[in-house]
Design a protein around this motif. Structure first.
Motif, PDB file in Angstrom:
ATOM      1  N   ALA A 195      -4.660   0.833 -12.535  1.00  0.00           N
ATOM      2  CA  ALA A 195      -3.474   1.155 -11.732  1.00  0.00           C
ATOM      3  C   ALA A 195      -3.672   0.758 -10.272  1.00  0.00           C
ATOM      4  CB  ALA A 195      -3.167   2.646 -11.836  1.00  0.00           C
ATOM      5  N   ALA A 196      -4.837   1.089  -9.728  1.00  0.00           N
ATOM      6  CA  ALA A 196      -5.110   0.714  -8.333  1.00  0.00           C
ATOM      7  C   ALA A 196      -5.149  -0.797  -8.169  1.00  0.00           C
ATOM      8  CB  ALA A 196      -6.434   1.339  -7.888  1.00  0.00           C
ATOM      9  N   GLY A 197      -5.740  -1.497  -9.149  1.00  0.00           N
ATOM     10  CA  GLY A 197      -5.783  -2.953  -9.076  1.00  0.00           C
ATOM     11  C   GLY A 197      -4.398  -3.589  -9.125  1.00  0.00           C
ATOM     12  N   LEU A 198      -3.531  -3.045  -9.971  1.00  0.00           N
ATOM     13  CA  LEU A 198      -2.165  -3.572 -10.055  1.00  0.00           C
ATOM     14  C   LEU A 198      -1.412  -3.382  -8.736  1.00  0.00           C
ATOM     15  CD1 LEU A 198      -1.066  -2.393 -13.627  1.00  0.00           C
ATOM     16  CD2 LEU A 198      -1.584  -4.724 -12.891  1.00  0.00           C
ATOM     17  N   LEU A 199      -1.573  -2.228  -8.123  1.00  0.00           N
ATOM     18  CA  LEU A 199      -0.883  -1.982  -6.860  1.00  0.00           C
ATOM     19  C   LEU A 199      -1.393  -2.901  -5.749  1.00  0.00           C
ATOM     20  CD1 LEU A 199      -0.709   1.917  -6.949  1.00  0.00           C
ATOM     21  CD2 LEU A 199       1.241   0.358  -6.971  1.00  0.00           C
ATOM     22  N   LEU A 200      -2.709  -3.075  -5.689  1.00  0.00           N
ATOM     23  CA  LEU A 200      -3.264  -3.953  -4.653  1.00  0.00           C
ATOM     24  C   LEU A 200      -2.858  -5.408  -4.883  1.00  0.00           C
ATOM     25  CD1 LEU A 200      -6.837  -2.414  -4.318  1.00  0.00           C
ATOM     26  CD2 LEU A 200      -4.942  -2.232  -2.697  1.00  0.00           C
ATOM     27  N   ALA A 201      -2.830  -5.822  -6.162  1.00  0.00           N
ATOM     28  CA  ALA A 201      -2.410  -7.190  -6.465  1.00  0.00           C
ATOM     29  C   ALA A 201      -0.925  -7.389  -6.163  1.00  0.00           C
ATOM     30  CB  ALA A 201      -2.707  -7.525  -7.922  1.00  0.00           C
ATOM     31  N   ALA A 202      -0.121  -6.383  -6.466  1.00  0.00           N
ATOM     32  CA  ALA A 202       1.324  -6.495  -6.229  1.00  0.00           C
ATOM     33  C   ALA A 202       1.637  -6.619  -4.747  1.00  0.00           C
ATOM     34  CB  ALA A 202       2.052  -5.292  -6.815  1.00  0.00           C
ATOM     35  N   ALA A 203       0.835  -5.960  -3.906  1.00  0.00           N
ATOM     36  CA  ALA A 203       1.113  -6.012  -2.470  1.00  0.00           C
ATOM     37  C   ALA A 203       1.011  -7.430  -1.922  1.00  0.00           C
ATOM     38  CB  ALA A 203       0.155  -5.090  -1.712  1.00  0.00           C
TER      39      ALA A 203
ATOM     40  N   VAL B  68      12.498 -18.615   3.561  1.00  0.00           N
ATOM     41  CA  VAL B  68      11.728 -17.437   3.976  1.00  0.00           C
ATOM     42  C   VAL B  68      11.207 -16.747   2.717  1.00  0.00           C
ATOM     43  CG1 VAL B  68      11.806 -15.182   5.100  1.00  0.00           C
ATOM     44  CG2 VAL B  68      13.054 -17.106   6.083  1.00  0.00           C
ATOM     45  N   ALA B  69       9.929 -16.415   2.706  1.00  0.00           N
ATOM     46  CA  ALA B  69       9.314 -15.704   1.575  1.00  0.00           C
ATOM     47  C   ALA B  69       8.591 -14.481   2.123  1.00  0.00           C
ATOM     48  CB  ALA B  69       8.343 -16.618   0.834  1.00  0.00           C
ATOM     49  N   LEU B  70       8.831 -13.336   1.516  1.00  0.00           N
ATOM     50  CA  LEU B  70       8.232 -12.083   1.933  1.00  0.00           C
ATOM     51  C   LEU B  70       7.431 -11.475   0.784  1.00  0.00           C
ATOM     52  CD1 LEU B  70      11.256 -10.491   3.850  1.00  0.00           C
ATOM     53  CD2 LEU B  70       9.358 -11.812   4.811  1.00  0.00           C
ATOM     54  N   THR B  71       6.265 -10.956   1.101  1.00  0.00           N
ATOM     55  CA  THR B  71       5.421 -10.314   0.085  1.00  0.00           C
ATOM     56  C   THR B  71       5.729  -8.820   0.014  1.00  0.00           C
ATOM     57  OG1 THR B  71       3.643  -9.842   1.653  1.00  0.00           O
ATOM     58  CG2 THR B  71       3.609 -11.999   0.556  1.00  0.00           C
ATOM     59  N   GLY B  72       5.098  -8.158  -0.935  1.00  0.00           N
ATOM     60  CA  GLY B  72       5.284  -6.721  -1.048  1.00  0.00           C
ATOM     61  C   GLY B  72       4.789  -5.982   0.184  1.00  0.00           C
ATOM     62  N   ALA B  73       3.686  -6.466   0.763  1.00  0.00           N
ATOM     63  CA  ALA B  73       3.178  -5.827   1.976  1.00  0.00           C
ATOM     64  C   ALA B  73       4.135  -6.002   3.139  1.00  0.00           C
ATOM     65  CB  ALA B  73       1.810  -6.400   2.328  1.00  0.00           C
ATOM     66  N   ASP B  74       4.924  -7.079   3.149  1.00  0.00           N
ATOM     67  CA  ASP B  74       5.914  -7.275   4.209  1.00  0.00           C
ATOM     68  C   ASP B  74       7.066  -6.282   4.083  1.00  0.00           C
ATOM     69  OD1 ASP B  74       4.494  -9.441   5.279  1.00  0.00           O
ATOM     70  OD2 ASP B  74       5.491 -10.858   3.920  1.00  0.00           O
ATOM     71  N   LEU B  75       7.373  -5.900   2.854  1.00  0.00           N
ATOM     72  CA  LEU B  75       8.497  -4.995   2.627  1.00  0.00           C
ATOM     73  C   LEU B  75       8.098  -3.537   2.759  1.00  0.00           C
ATOM     74  CD1 LEU B  75      10.128  -6.786  -0.456  1.00  0.00           C
ATOM     75  CD2 LEU B  75      10.885  -6.868   1.938  1.00  0.00           C
ATOM     76  N   THR B  76       6.917  -3.186   2.250  1.00  0.00           N
ATOM     77  CA  THR B  76       6.448  -1.796   2.294  1.00  0.00           C
ATOM     78  C   THR B  76       4.932  -1.769   2.202  1.00  0.00           C
ATOM     79  OG1 THR B  76       6.470   0.338   1.145  1.00  0.00           O
ATOM     80  CG2 THR B  76       6.812  -1.611  -0.198  1.00  0.00           C
ATOM     81  N   GLY B  77       4.332  -0.838   2.909  1.00  0.00           N
ATOM     82  CA  GLY B  77       2.875  -0.704   2.857  1.00  0.00           C
ATOM     83  C   GLY B  77       2.399   0.287   1.815  1.00  0.00           C
ATOM     84  N   ALA B  78       3.326   0.872   1.053  1.00  0.00           N
ATOM     85  CA  ALA B  78       2.944   1.896   0.086  1.00  0.00           C
ATOM     86  C   ALA B  78       2.056   1.365  -1.045  1.00  0.00           C
ATOM     87  CB  ALA B  78       4.185   2.570  -0.486  1.00  0.00           C
ATOM     88  N   PRO B  79       2.372   0.223  -1.677  1.00  0.00           N
ATOM     89  CA  PRO B  79       1.520  -0.220  -2.791  1.00  0.00           C
ATOM     90  C   PRO B  79       0.055  -0.399  -2.418  1.00  0.00           C
ATOM     91  CG  PRO B  79       3.585  -1.432  -2.806  1.00  0.00           C
ATOM     92  CD  PRO B  79       3.558  -0.648  -1.534  1.00  0.00           C
ATOM     93  N   SER B  80      -0.223  -1.046  -1.308  1.00  0.00           N
ATOM     94  CA  SER B  80      -1.617  -1.242  -0.920  1.00  0.00           C
ATOM     95  C   SER B  80      -2.272   0.074  -0.524  1.00  0.00           C
ATOM     96  CB  SER B  80      -1.710  -2.249   0.224  1.00  0.00           C
ATOM     97  OG  SER B  80      -0.968  -1.799   1.346  1.00  0.00           O
ATOM     98  N   GLY B  81      -1.555   0.904   0.225  1.00  0.00           N
ATOM     99  CA  GLY B  81      -2.127   2.186   0.635  1.00  0.00           C
ATOM    100  C   GLY B  81      -2.424   3.094  -0.537  1.00  0.00           C
ATOM    101  N   VAL B  82      -1.473   3.197  -1.475  1.00  0.00           N
ATOM    102  CA  VAL B  82      -1.690   4.041  -2.650  1.00  0.00           C
ATOM    103  C   VAL B  82      -2.753   3.437  -3.561  1.00  0.00           C
ATOM    104  CG1 VAL B  82      -0.570   5.005  -4.704  1.00  0.00           C
ATOM    105  CG2 VAL B  82       0.634   4.993  -2.517  1.00  0.00           C
ATOM    106  N   GLY B  83      -2.835   2.108  -3.595  1.00  0.00           N
ATOM    107  CA  GLY B  83      -3.869   1.476  -4.404  1.00  0.00           C
ATOM    108  C   GLY B  83      -5.264   1.840  -3.931  1.00  0.00           C
ATOM    109  N   TRP B  84      -5.496   1.776  -2.626  1.00  0.00           N
ATOM    110  CA  TRP B  84      -6.795   2.186  -2.094  1.00  0.00           C
ATOM    111  C   TRP B  84      -7.038   3.665  -2.321  1.00  0.00           C
ATOM    112  CZ3 TRP B  84     -10.179  -1.331  -1.548  1.00  0.00           C
ATOM    113  CH2 TRP B  84      -9.858  -2.603  -1.064  1.00  0.00           C
ATOM    114  N   ALA B  85      -5.983   4.468  -2.215  1.00  0.00           N
ATOM    115  CA  ALA B  85      -6.131   5.899  -2.478  1.00  0.00           C
ATOM    116  C   ALA B  85      -6.500   6.158  -3.943  1.00  0.00           C
ATOM    117  CB  ALA B  85      -4.841   6.636  -2.115  1.00  0.00           C
TER     118      ALA B  85
END
Length: 235
Positions: free
Chosen positions: A24-32, A52-69
């Motif tokens: 689950a953490a890996g999926l969230l970090l990869a999705a970001a 213009v192309a935007l990544t998940g981290a550009d839209l929201t920091g939740a996936p990467s933050g929750v992934g590390w958590a």
């Protein structure tokens, strides 16, 4: 198997839960880092539209933050016991719910349009968004799957984690130290490593007795009393 030793089924459940948390953490970090939205911005004059192309981290920091958590939650479940494990599991599940909510909010059409418009504003001038932004499916799907798996793993940990093995299991000992007899220095180190107390007398090994019928320690004084007194030498 002693009552305190986890059964194979419990160990298997524990291993699968830890694996699910890692996935689950890996999926969230990869999705970001995945591309979530693409769009185009135009400017007045004979200038072609700029993609213009935007990544998940550009839209929201939740996936990467929750992934590390989530990765930190694996260490927390391994190091804690009892109610603390339940708390860690509940926090992991709450993080998954937060990530799901963030993914849903970030993929709304008005949110995507606002994000692309923000990129157009950063370029300066009178740049505008040309057409509706296009949402890619892979990034949000990875984030949603990782968040859902995190929720399930966290809830399972909150319910079942106290029965799982952990870092402190092999150090659990009885409240009363066991007595042992160390014959050699090697035996002494082995008993210390096993948690036994080599300073206590081993069961059945008593060097003195409180039984009045047992001659035990009285044998030596009695033999001294029975010895006739030697006459003193006259000087």
């Amino acid at each position: 198997m002693s009552p305190s030793t986890p059964s194979p089924r419990v160990r298997r459940e524990y291993g699968l839960a830890m694996l699910a948390l890692a996935v689950a953490a890996g999926l969230l970090l990869a999705a970001a880092g995945q591309q979530w939205v693409t769009g185009r911005i135009t400017a007045p004059g004979p200038v072609p539209p700029v993609p213009v192309a935007l990544t998940g981290a550009d839209l929201t920091g939740a996936p990467s933050g929750v992934g590390w958590a989530g990765l930190a939650g694996i260490a927390g479940l391994y190091a804690t016991r009892g109610w603390a494990r339940r708390l860690v599991g509940a926090l992991v599940a709450a993080g998954g719910v937060l990530a799901l909510s963030a993914v849903w909010e970030a993929t709304r059409p008005d949110t995507l349009l606002e994000a692309v418009s923000g990129s157009a504003t950063e370029t300066g001038g009178a740049a505008q968004v040309a057409g509706d932004p296009h949402l890619a499916a892979l990034g949000p799907a990875l984030a949603a799957g990782g968040a859902a798996l995190l929720v399930l793993s966290g809830l399972l940990a909150a319910v079942r984690a106290p029965a799982w093995p952990g870092m402190g299991t092999r150090y659990d000992r009885d409240a009363t130290p066991r007595a042992t007899r160390a014959e050699t220095p090697s035996d002494l180190w082995k008993s210390l490593d096993a948690g036994d107390d080599p300073t206590l007398d081993a069961p059945g090994d008593q060097s003195w007795s409180t039984n009045p019928d047992d001659p035990g320690d009285a044998a030596e004084p009695a033999s001294l009393a029975a010895r006739p007194a030697e006459p003193k030498e006259n000087h």
